[in-house]
Design an enzyme around this catalytic site. Structure first.
Site, short mmCIF file in Angstrom:
data_model
loop_
_atom_site.label_atom_id
_atom_site.label_comp_id
_atom_site.label_asym_id
_atom_site.label_seq_id
_atom_site.Cartn_x
_atom_site.Cartn_y
_atom_site.Cartn_z
NE ARG A 170 -5.73 -67.48 -83.98
CZ ARG A 170 -5.47 -66.61 -82.64
NH1 ARG A 170 -6.63 -66.24 -82.08
NH2 ARG A 170 -4.21 -66.13 -82.19
CG HIS A 227 -3.75 -62.47 -73.14
ND1 HIS A 227 -2.87 -61.60 -72.58
CD2 HIS A 227 -3.00 -62.83 -74.45
CE1 HIS A 227 -1.93 -61.22 -73.25
NE2 HIS A 227 -1.98 -61.74 -74.55
CG ASN A 247 -5.00 -58.61 -76.92
OD1 ASN A 247 -5.13 -59.53 -77.65
ND2 ASN A 247 -4.92 -58.43 -75.31
#
Length: 286
Positions: free
Chosen positions: A190, A265, A111
């Protein structure tokens, strides 16, 4: 099947490749069968597990040995400043990991930056790759229709240069199409990864000065790729333009393209069930 966790699948090994001397690589591993190596993207705080925790279980259940590799300079792998384009150095790291584990051949799933890594690997080590699965890969130069860099890449570099929770939130909002998927748990996980390794962020920016995004372009060599290739894209990707999917389709001999509607994305995460089904079906085909 026993539930897979990050800690239960976490492993380390050292590799020796050009630009990566006695270099520690972290990876997560589970399952048995043909090897599938999944390669994450290049955003701050990215890693193998956070990118692919929605995919590893179904692939293992389908009969594959799955490896989620932290790329050099990301998550739990060693820090590094790169003098060459990152996709190429990352491809060497994949080869080093395969050599260390005694893997002759592997399918690659990549990715974004991981897609650029997979493309470089397919070009440099054609005898070591099985099939190739790409999700919005980088490394394909200018767009036919959109000014580059796209909005998402600008926000990515802003987050690298000015790491803050608010800048992270702005990037993730552009990252995903479905804003309801953006939870505090996702953002906090994250953000914690970013805070754990501030050196990774500084080194990424230094590396980007030494080998800017313009050096990543492998378009001229796509014709060398002989691996069967499954290209996927989010119709609403704001990081890498959709027309790059056509560039791959036109230049790779044995390629097919699937576009997910209402998808940004991160196709393998945002549309995990459909992606897993399509990707596993592709791997199973002769």
């Amino acid at each position: 099947m026993t539930a897979l966790t990050e800690s239960s699948t976490s492993k380390f090994l050292n590799i020796k490749e050009k630009g990566l001397s006695d270099f520690k690589i972290h990876y997560n591993e589970a399952g048995n069968g043909e090897t599938v190596i999944m390669l994450h993207g290049g955003g701050p705080g990215a890693g193998g597990w956070s990118n692919y925790y929605r995919n590893i279980g179904p692939f293992v259940e389908a009969g594959y040995r799955v490896i989620l590799k932290d790329s050099p300079g990301f998550n739990k792998s060693d820090a590094v400043v790169m003098d060459e384009q990152r996709g190429l150095v990352n491809a060497r790291a994949v080869k080093g990991l395969m050599d260390a584990l005694g893997i002759d051949r592997a399918h690659l799933v990549g990715n974004s930056m991981g897609g650029a890594t997979a493309l470089n690997f397919a070009i440099e080590y054609p005898d070591r790759i099985g099939k190739l699965i790409l999700m919005g890969p980088g490394g394909l130069g200018p767009s036919m229709f959109a000014p580059m860099p796209l909005e998402g890449i600008k926000l990515l570099f802003k987050l690298y240069a000015e790491p803050s929770y608010e800048n992270l939130k702005q990037m993730i909002q552009v990252f995903l199409y479905d804003q309801s998927l953006i939870t505090e748990e996702l953002l906090q996980g994250r953000w914690e990864a970013i805070q754990r390794q501030p050196e990774h962020l500084k080194n990424f920016l230094i590396s980007a000065q030494k080998a800017p995004l313009s050096t990543w372009d492998v378009t001229a060599r796509l014709g060398e790729i002989k691996a069967k290739t499954f290209i996927t894209w989010g119709r609403d990707d704001r990081f890498v333009p959709l027309d790059h999917g056509l560039k791959l389709l036109w230049n790779i001999d044995d390629a097919r393209l699937h576009v997910f509607s209402k998808c940004g994305h991160w196709a393998q995460w945002e549309h995990a069930d459909e992606f897993n089904r399509l990707a596993i079906d592709f791997l199973r085909q002769a």
